[in-house]
Design a protein around this motif. Structure first.
Motif, PDB file in Angstrom:
ATOM      1  N   PHE A  68       3.688   9.976 -12.736  1.00 29.25           N
ATOM      2  CA  PHE A  68       4.215   8.915 -11.886  1.00 29.25           C
ATOM      3  C   PHE A  68       3.456   8.890 -10.571  1.00 29.25           C
ATOM      4  O   PHE A  68       3.299   9.904  -9.906  1.00 29.25           O
ATOM      5  CB  PHE A  68       5.704   9.160 -11.626  1.00 29.25           C
ATOM      6  N   ASP A  69       2.973   7.721 -10.198  1.00 28.32           N
ATOM      7  CA  ASP A  69       2.264   7.534  -8.935  1.00 28.32           C
ATOM      8  C   ASP A  69       3.142   6.691  -8.022  1.00 28.32           C
ATOM      9  O   ASP A  69       3.191   5.468  -8.141  1.00 28.32           O
ATOM     10  CB  ASP A  69       0.922   6.845  -9.182  1.00 28.32           C
ATOM     11  N   GLU A  74       5.218   1.637  -5.445  1.00 23.33           N
ATOM     12  CA  GLU A  74       5.774   0.988  -4.251  1.00 23.33           C
ATOM     13  C   GLU A  74       4.803   1.113  -3.088  1.00 23.33           C
ATOM     14  O   GLU A  74       5.041   1.877  -2.147  1.00 23.33           O
ATOM     15  CB  GLU A  74       7.123   1.608  -3.919  1.00 23.33           C
ATOM     16  N   PRO A  75       3.688   0.377  -3.114  1.00 24.63           N
ATOM     17  CA  PRO A  75       2.667   0.535  -2.087  1.00 24.63           C
ATOM     18  C   PRO A  75       3.151   0.222  -0.672  1.00 24.63           C
ATOM     19  O   PRO A  75       2.681   0.835   0.291  1.00 24.63           O
ATOM     20  CB  PRO A  75       1.556  -0.422  -2.515  1.00 24.63           C
ATOM     21  N   ASP A  76       4.085  -0.699  -0.526  1.00 24.57           N
ATOM     22  CA  ASP A  76       4.568  -1.060   0.820  1.00 24.57           C
ATOM     23  C   ASP A  76       5.273   0.111   1.506  1.00 24.57           C
ATOM     24  O   ASP A  76       5.304   0.191   2.729  1.00 24.57           O
ATOM     25  CB  ASP A  76       5.513  -2.250   0.748  1.00 24.57           C
TER      26      ASP A  76
END
Length: 80
Positions: A68-69, A74-76
């Motif tokens: 899991f990355d 959820e880049p924000d």
């Protein structure tokens, strides 16, 4: 509210429940029956979810998973 059609055995059962004092009237008996159906549906959903989780856990333990990355998910959340 619609009328409720009961078979004769059902009417006899309901009448017995009312005579015994377990319920005051037909409405109480019907509400109790609906509550049981709602609980049964909730239990069915719970056991289906439990089975899915058990399967996922066994697959993960067997190595069938992807790392899991969180930043890709959820880049924000990582913008600063």
């Amino acid at each position: 509210m619609p009328n409720i059609h009961l078979t004769e055995p059902m009417r006899d059962y309901v009448d017995g429940q009312i005579r015994s004092g377990a319920y005051a009237n037909l409405s109480e008996v019907v509400r109790a029956g609906i509550r049981l159906l709602m609980e049964k549906d909730g239990a069915r959903q719970f056991y289906a979810l439990k089975a899915e989780l058990e399967l996922a856990a066994s697959e993960a333990e067997a190595g069938a998973f992807a790392a899991f990355d969180p930043q890709a998910f959820e880049p924000d959340a990582f913008k600063g």
